[in-house]
Design a protein around this motif. Sequence first.
Motif, PDB file in Angstrom:
ATOM      1  N   THR A 177     -28.256   8.248   1.388  1.00  0.00           N
ATOM      2  CA  THR A 177     -28.785   8.325   2.752  1.00  0.00           C
ATOM      3  C   THR A 177     -29.823   9.440   2.848  1.00  0.00           C
ATOM      4  O   THR A 177     -30.904   9.273   3.424  1.00  0.00           O
ATOM      5  N   LYS A 178     -29.476  10.564   2.234  1.00  0.00           N
ATOM      6  CA  LYS A 178     -30.405  11.699   2.248  1.00  0.00           C
ATOM      7  C   LYS A 178     -31.708  11.326   1.556  1.00  0.00           C
ATOM      8  O   LYS A 178     -32.806  11.608   2.053  1.00  0.00           O
ATOM      9  N   MET A 179     -31.578  10.657   0.425  1.00  0.00           N
ATOM     10  CA  MET A 179     -32.754  10.239  -0.339  1.00  0.00           C
ATOM     11  C   MET A 179     -33.616   9.276   0.484  1.00  0.00           C
ATOM     12  O   MET A 179     -34.846   9.406   0.525  1.00  0.00           O
ATOM     13  N   ALA A 180     -32.979   8.337   1.168  1.00  0.00           N
ATOM     14  CA  ALA A 180     -33.731   7.357   1.970  1.00  0.00           C
ATOM     15  C   ALA A 180     -34.556   8.069   3.042  1.00  0.00           C
ATOM     16  O   ALA A 180     -35.712   7.703   3.303  1.00  0.00           O
ATOM     17  N   GLU A 181     -33.964   9.107   3.654  1.00  0.00           N
ATOM     18  CA  GLU A 181     -34.706   9.869   4.680  1.00  0.00           C
ATOM     19  C   GLU A 181     -35.930  10.530   4.071  1.00  0.00           C
ATOM     20  O   GLU A 181     -37.026  10.497   4.634  1.00  0.00           O
ATOM     21  N   THR A 182     -35.742  11.132   2.905  1.00  0.00           N
ATOM     22  CA  THR A 182     -36.869  11.812   2.247  1.00  0.00           C
ATOM     23  C   THR A 182     -37.958  10.815   1.875  1.00  0.00           C
ATOM     24  O   THR A 182     -39.150  11.084   2.030  1.00  0.00           O
ATOM     25  N   LEU A 183     -37.531   9.656   1.388  1.00  0.00           N
ATOM     26  CA  LEU A 183     -38.515   8.668   0.944  1.00  0.00           C
ATOM     27  C   LEU A 183     -39.319   8.099   2.115  1.00  0.00           C
ATOM     28  O   LEU A 183     -40.466   7.684   1.950  1.00  0.00           O
ATOM     29  N   ALA A 184     -38.700   8.092   3.281  1.00  0.00           N
ATOM     30  CA  ALA A 184     -39.361   7.476   4.440  1.00  0.00           C
ATOM     31  C   ALA A 184     -40.456   8.372   5.023  1.00  0.00           C
ATOM     32  O   ALA A 184     -41.299   7.916   5.791  1.00  0.00           O
ATOM     33  N   LYS A 185     -40.462   9.628   4.663  1.00  0.00           N
ATOM     34  CA  LYS A 185     -41.484  10.536   5.209  1.00  0.00           C
ATOM     35  C   LYS A 185     -42.855  10.167   4.663  1.00  0.00           C
ATOM     36  O   LYS A 185     -42.966   9.612   3.574  1.00  0.00           O
ATOM     37  N   ASN A 186     -43.873  10.510   5.438  1.00  0.00           N
ATOM     38  CA  ASN A 186     -45.212  10.117   5.014  1.00  0.00           C
ATOM     39  C   ASN A 186     -46.179  11.302   5.115  1.00  0.00           C
ATOM     40  O   ASN A 186     -47.076  11.312   5.950  1.00  0.00           O
ATOM     41  N   HIS A 231     -42.272  11.965  -3.567  1.00  0.00           N
ATOM     42  CA  HIS A 231     -41.357  11.022  -2.921  1.00  0.00           C
ATOM     43  C   HIS A 231     -42.099   9.872  -2.246  1.00  0.00           C
ATOM     44  O   HIS A 231     -41.735   8.708  -2.418  1.00  0.00           O
ATOM     45  N   SER A 232     -43.119  10.217  -1.480  1.00  0.00           N
ATOM     46  CA  SER A 232     -43.775   9.132  -0.738  1.00  0.00           C
ATOM     47  C   SER A 232     -44.508   8.197  -1.696  1.00  0.00           C
ATOM     48  O   SER A 232     -44.562   6.983  -1.472  1.00  0.00           O
ATOM     49  N   ALA A 233     -45.045   8.743  -2.794  1.00  0.00           N
ATOM     50  CA  ALA A 233     -45.710   7.882  -3.777  1.00  0.00           C
ATOM     51  C   ALA A 233     -44.670   7.043  -4.531  1.00  0.00           C
ATOM     52  O   ALA A 233     -44.866   5.850  -4.774  1.00  0.00           O
ATOM     53  N   LEU A 234     -43.549   7.667  -4.874  1.00  0.00           N
ATOM     54  CA  LEU A 234     -42.540   6.938  -5.657  1.00  0.00           C
ATOM     55  C   LEU A 234     -41.782   5.916  -4.822  1.00  0.00           C
ATOM     56  O   LEU A 234     -41.217   4.956  -5.362  1.00  0.00           O
ATOM     57  N   ASN A 235     -41.786   6.102  -3.525  1.00  0.00           N
ATOM     58  CA  ASN A 235     -41.202   5.086  -2.652  1.00  0.00           C
ATOM     59  C   ASN A 235     -41.933   3.750  -2.862  1.00  0.00           C
ATOM     60  O   ASN A 235     -41.322   2.676  -2.870  1.00  0.00           O
ATOM     61  N   VAL A 236     -43.249   3.855  -3.073  1.00  0.00           N
ATOM     62  CA  VAL A 236     -44.047   2.656  -3.340  1.00  0.00           C
ATOM     63  C   VAL A 236     -43.686   2.085  -4.713  1.00  0.00           C
ATOM     64  O   VAL A 236     -43.412   0.882  -4.857  1.00  0.00           O
ATOM     65  N   VAL A 237     -43.657   2.959  -5.711  1.00  0.00           N
ATOM     66  CA  VAL A 237     -43.359   2.496  -7.071  1.00  0.00           C
ATOM     67  C   VAL A 237     -41.980   1.833  -7.104  1.00  0.00           C
ATOM     68  O   VAL A 237     -41.772   0.794  -7.747  1.00  0.00           O
ATOM     69  N   ARG A 238     -41.050   2.432  -6.380  1.00  0.00           N
ATOM     70  CA  ARG A 238     -39.686   1.893  -6.311  1.00  0.00           C
ATOM     71  C   ARG A 238     -39.694   0.455  -5.790  1.00  0.00           C
ATOM     72  O   ARG A 238     -39.038  -0.429  -6.348  1.00  0.00           O
ATOM     73  N   ASP A 239     -40.467   0.219  -4.737  1.00  0.00           N
ATOM     74  CA  ASP A 239     -40.561  -1.142  -4.181  1.00  0.00           C
ATOM     75  C   ASP A 239     -41.216  -2.107  -5.162  1.00  0.00           C
ATOM     76  O   ASP A 239     -40.798  -3.261  -5.291  1.00  0.00           O
ATOM     77  N   ILE A 240     -42.270  -1.630  -5.823  1.00  0.00           N
ATOM     78  CA  ILE A 240     -43.001  -2.517  -6.750  1.00  0.00           C
ATOM     79  C   ILE A 240     -42.092  -2.909  -7.915  1.00  0.00           C
ATOM     80  O   ILE A 240     -42.061  -4.068  -8.342  1.00  0.00           O
ATOM     81  N   VAL A 241     -41.325  -1.947  -8.428  1.00  0.00           N
ATOM     82  CA  VAL A 241     -40.426  -2.248  -9.547  1.00  0.00           C
ATOM     83  C   VAL A 241     -39.303  -3.183  -9.083  1.00  0.00           C
ATOM     84  O   VAL A 241     -38.915  -4.107  -9.785  1.00  0.00           O
ATOM     85  N   LYS A 242     -38.829  -2.965  -7.867  1.00  0.00           N
ATOM     86  CA  LYS A 242     -37.786  -3.844  -7.324  1.00  0.00           C
ATOM     87  C   LYS A 242     -38.300  -5.289  -7.225  1.00  0.00           C
ATOM     88  O   LYS A 242     -37.580  -6.242  -7.546  1.00  0.00           O
ATOM     89  N   ALA A 243     -39.560  -5.413  -6.815  1.00  0.00           N
ATOM     90  CA  ALA A 243     -40.133  -6.752  -6.670  1.00  0.00           C
ATOM     91  C   ALA A 243     -40.504  -7.366  -8.029  1.00  0.00           C
ATOM     92  O   ALA A 243     -40.698  -8.570  -8.139  1.00  0.00           O
TER      93      ALA A 243
END
Length: 598
Positions: free
Chosen positions: A391-400, A407-419
């Motif tokens: 939950t804590k990680m999700a909050e950090t990732l959501a910041k812009n 974190h904000s850049a890797l939030n994108v990479v995380r989505d791309i790898v998931k897809a």
Amino acid sequence: MGKMNEAPAPTATGNLIDGPNTQNDDTRHPSMTTDAQAPTTDGFHLVIDALKLNGITNIYGLPGIPITDLTRKAQAEGMRVISFRHEQNAGNAAAIAGFITQKPGVCLTVSAPGFLNGLTALANATTNCFPMILISGSSEREIVDLQQGDYEEMDQLAIAKPLCKAAFRVLHAEDIGVGVARAIRSAVSGRPGGVYLDLPAKLFSQSMDAEAGRKSLIKVVDPAPRQIPAPDAVKRALDLLKGAKRPLILLGKGAAYAQADADIRALVEKTGIPYLPMSMAKGLLPDTHPQSAAAARSYVLAEADVVMLVGARLNWLLSHGKGKTWGGPKQFIQVDISPTEIDSNVAIAAPVIGDIGSCVSALLAGIDGSFPKPPADWTGAIGERRDKNLTKMAETLAKNPSPMNFHSALNVVRDIVKANPDAMLVNEGANALDFTRSIVDMYKPRKRLDVGTWGIMGIGMGFAVAAAIETDLPVIAIEGDSAFGFSGMEVETICRYNLPVCVVIFNNNGVYGGKDVNPTGHSDAAPTVFVKGARYDKLIEAFGGVGVHAETPAELRRAMEEAVRSRKPTLINAVIDEGAGTESGRITSLNPQAAKKK
Ligand code: ADP
Ligand code: TPW
């Protein structure tokens, strides 16, 4: 065994040289006097034939004396010859090809300087238990051994020896088959690792009777024989596991290498034991698996009472199995192919020696419905911590923030790898490495390729090239800007072979970051700082690739999506806050700081 001579390289394009051979006029060579019309072969073709006979189809290398013609002829004979701009990158490519395929990756270099450039990769492969063969041309033995100053003179065999599992030199064409067979066996049997094969220049032009040459080759039977664990060792391990109150399974890259994916997953799921993947074991089970304890790592390491290591060493990456990280007393089970690994740091209560496939299947055979599930207070406590941390990680990732942070850049990479869960992920840097490892979930085995046991910088583009060549899948390379620099010139190689590689450079203006200043006021930049605002995206454009400058997560997302979709060689310069990282990333504690007070 046929006799050989030392004729110049034949001009034939095939491996059998039919009909009259002008070089056969030399009657000093007995083989020629017996049957001047017999087809001949030579050292070049015997090396190629020996590799091909053993299913090795790719060579990663860099041409020059004495192996230029070997690269040409190998290509002519249908091998894939991937030519690099620096041997270290070719060597890293070979090493990771070995990890991905379980076949030794082959790196081919020229003598002395080329050999030395490849040597770091050979040593790194050995350290990481990746099977690879460094084949290097070398200079004239007679001159080298008398130190008379030959072209690129060096006693390469002696230098390679301490850095690899085995080192061989072949002096006679008729021994090439044996040399290649021994190199293959050494690389992949037991604990995999690097092997050096020294091929002096003169060897390549030796010719011999083609039929005798063919017969001299060896197709290696069962190169990595299964090693079945002793039943009592398996029982000892199972008994220990059964009695555990707080058991933990730790999967290392040996487990990923072993390609026993279904059984490893079954072992985890049937026992219900929480597990932790080491970095390159991520994805053996999907990181989103309910039994993953990755988000409660420090808790489980400290609290577990019985830990089963599967293809992981208790080296520095696991704090040597002792100290604060490991908390209270615990007992270890270690599944490994190398008996001498056991007790290397702490006492191992239950060693299980064998190949991971055989060991895990033997363990599984002893696990039935009566196997006790781990106590609910243990799995519950882990779950609680994991949920809180996620939950804590999700909050950090959501910041812009602007500029982007990791974190904000890797939030994108995380989505791309998931897809794109089949995509291969290459990763190096300090912060760029540590944050990617913890933020980007992996879903399939052997997808994450990184700096490994040494934390070595420079694997990036070599790994990316080999990942693309060996799998034909899209490759995403997440690179610190410093890390990228070690192998950056290979973007030309990526473009030349039109590989589906998307390089993302986390550009924070330097090593760990860009904020240091020169305390003297001199115009020299601080040692950790690079040219500010560098445009790495322009580099790939020089070779016809796609360059993108990304300052926001939205720009990064668009560029990555397009790169994966188009499979075009792409380099994204992702601008990261130059103050966002920490020195040495997560391993700051290993960094000696000057003790001297002002
Ligand atoms: P990590 O860095 O992920 O913790 P290590 O590289 O430290 O992993 O450990 C890998 C271990 O796996 C080595 O000790 C090696 O001997 C072992 N290993 C590699 N391949 C196999 C295999 N096929 N079967 C059993 N053990 C293996
Ligand atoms: C062969 C030492 C470890 S990490 C690193 C260096 C130079 C680069 C960190 O900066 P980068 O990442 O890549 O920009 P980031 O995200 O923290 O800004 N030489 C070798 N290997 C190692 N490990 C080093 C030097 C090092």
